[in-house]
Design an enzyme around this catalytic site. Structure first.
Site, PDB file in Angstrom:
ATOM      1  N   ARG A 156      10.444   1.004  21.171  1.00 51.54           N
ATOM      2  CA  ARG A 156       9.765   0.605  22.411  1.00 51.54           C
ATOM      3  C   ARG A 156       8.353   1.195  22.469  1.00 51.54           C
ATOM      4  O   ARG A 156       7.405   0.527  22.894  1.00 51.54           O
ATOM      5  CB  ARG A 156      10.557   1.084  23.622  1.00 51.54           C
ATOM      6  CG  ARG A 156      11.830   0.317  23.850  1.00 51.54           C
ATOM      7  CD  ARG A 156      11.640  -0.788  24.868  1.00 51.54           C
ATOM      8  NE  ARG A 156      12.718  -1.760  24.709  1.00 51.54           N
ATOM      9  CZ  ARG A 156      12.597  -3.044  24.901  1.00 51.54           C
ATOM     10  NH1 ARG A 156      11.424  -3.548  25.240  1.00 51.54           N
ATOM     11  NH2 ARG A 156      13.610  -3.857  24.743  1.00 51.54           N
TER      12      ARG A 156
ATOM     13  N   HIS B 226       6.204  -0.671  19.967  1.00 53.56           N
ATOM     14  CA  HIS B 226       6.014  -2.039  20.450  1.00 53.56           C
ATOM     15  C   HIS B 226       4.973  -2.087  21.557  1.00 53.56           C
ATOM     16  O   HIS B 226       4.149  -3.012  21.628  1.00 53.56           O
ATOM     17  CB  HIS B 226       7.352  -2.596  20.941  1.00 53.56           C
ATOM     18  CG  HIS B 226       7.296  -4.021  21.375  1.00 53.56           C
ATOM     19  ND1 HIS B 226       7.277  -4.389  22.706  1.00 53.56           N
ATOM     20  CD2 HIS B 226       7.255  -5.183  20.669  1.00 53.56           C
ATOM     21  CE1 HIS B 226       7.235  -5.712  22.795  1.00 53.56           C
ATOM     22  NE2 HIS B 226       7.218  -6.215  21.580  1.00 53.56           N
TER      23      HIS B 226
END
Length: 211
Positions: A37, A40
């Site tokens: 995460r 990203h």
């Protein structure tokens, strides 16, 4: 435009797959969700080298979330990025105290920043909470100061403030406090989106979301 994916779910799956293939370190399965995460969010594979996850961070974060603990943020931008519906399904809420009307007067009286003052005025709410700091290094320092008292100690600190003045030092101090589970990105990089992303990774793990 025909060459571009337009399915958001597929874009996310492909993005996570790409990240996974290019990781340089071996992460535990649940930690990997946080790392994915964070990378990203930034689009920066090199971020992996400065991600630091305490050995008890995931366990402490998931336990707190499943018990309905709140997520307390230093600024509204972090709160805005939290997956609030999924958090509510766990019985929790995302809170930011910068709207407290006592802040201007108390900040001047105490000689503190607004984020520090907001946390100090609401220190009882820190106990057992997840605290996410994505903007203000001073807020992270204040949380660590308050956490010396067990009555105000969070279950987990996600400390990822950004900047060139105090951010690196505040995160170094956080990482030195190994008695408190934490997640951080060492150095000057950070920001509200990163802090929210780390918390969201834990929320998704807690509700059983697979991507």
């Amino acid at each position: 435009m025909s060459d571009f994916l337009t399915d958001p779910a597929q874009i996310e799956r492909d993005s996570m797959s790409f990240i996974h293939r290019h990781l340089q370190k071996t992460w535990k399965k649940q930690e990997l969700k946080i790392v994915e995460r964070l990378i990203h969010t930034t689009g920066d594979l090199e971020l992996e080298s400065v991600i630091a996850i305490h050995e008890r961070a995931v366990e402490a974060g998931l336990q707190a979330l499943k018990q309905g603990a709140p997520v307390i943020t230093d600024v509204e931008m972090v709160r805005a990025g939290i997956a609030k519906k999924a958090l509510a399904d766990l019985g929790g809420s995302a809170e930011c105290f910068l709207g407290d009307p006592r802040i201007p007067e108390k900040a001047a009286e105490w000689g503190l920043t607004r984020t520090m003052t907001a946390l100090r005025l609401n220190k009882e709410r820190l106990n057992g909470a997840i605290v996410a700091v994505g903007n203000a290094p001073t807020a992270l320092v204040e949380v660590l100061e308050l956490a010396q008292n067990p009555e105000y100690r969070p279950a987990l600190i996600v400390g990822i403030p950004v900047g060139f003045v105090g951010a690196k030092e505040a995160k170094d101090l956080l990482w030195q406090k190994q008695e408190i589970p934490s997640i951080t990105v060492l150095g000057t990089r950070g920001g509200s989106p990163l802090a929210a992303s780390a918390v969201n990774a834990l929320i998704y793990l807690a509700v059983g979301r697979t991507v």
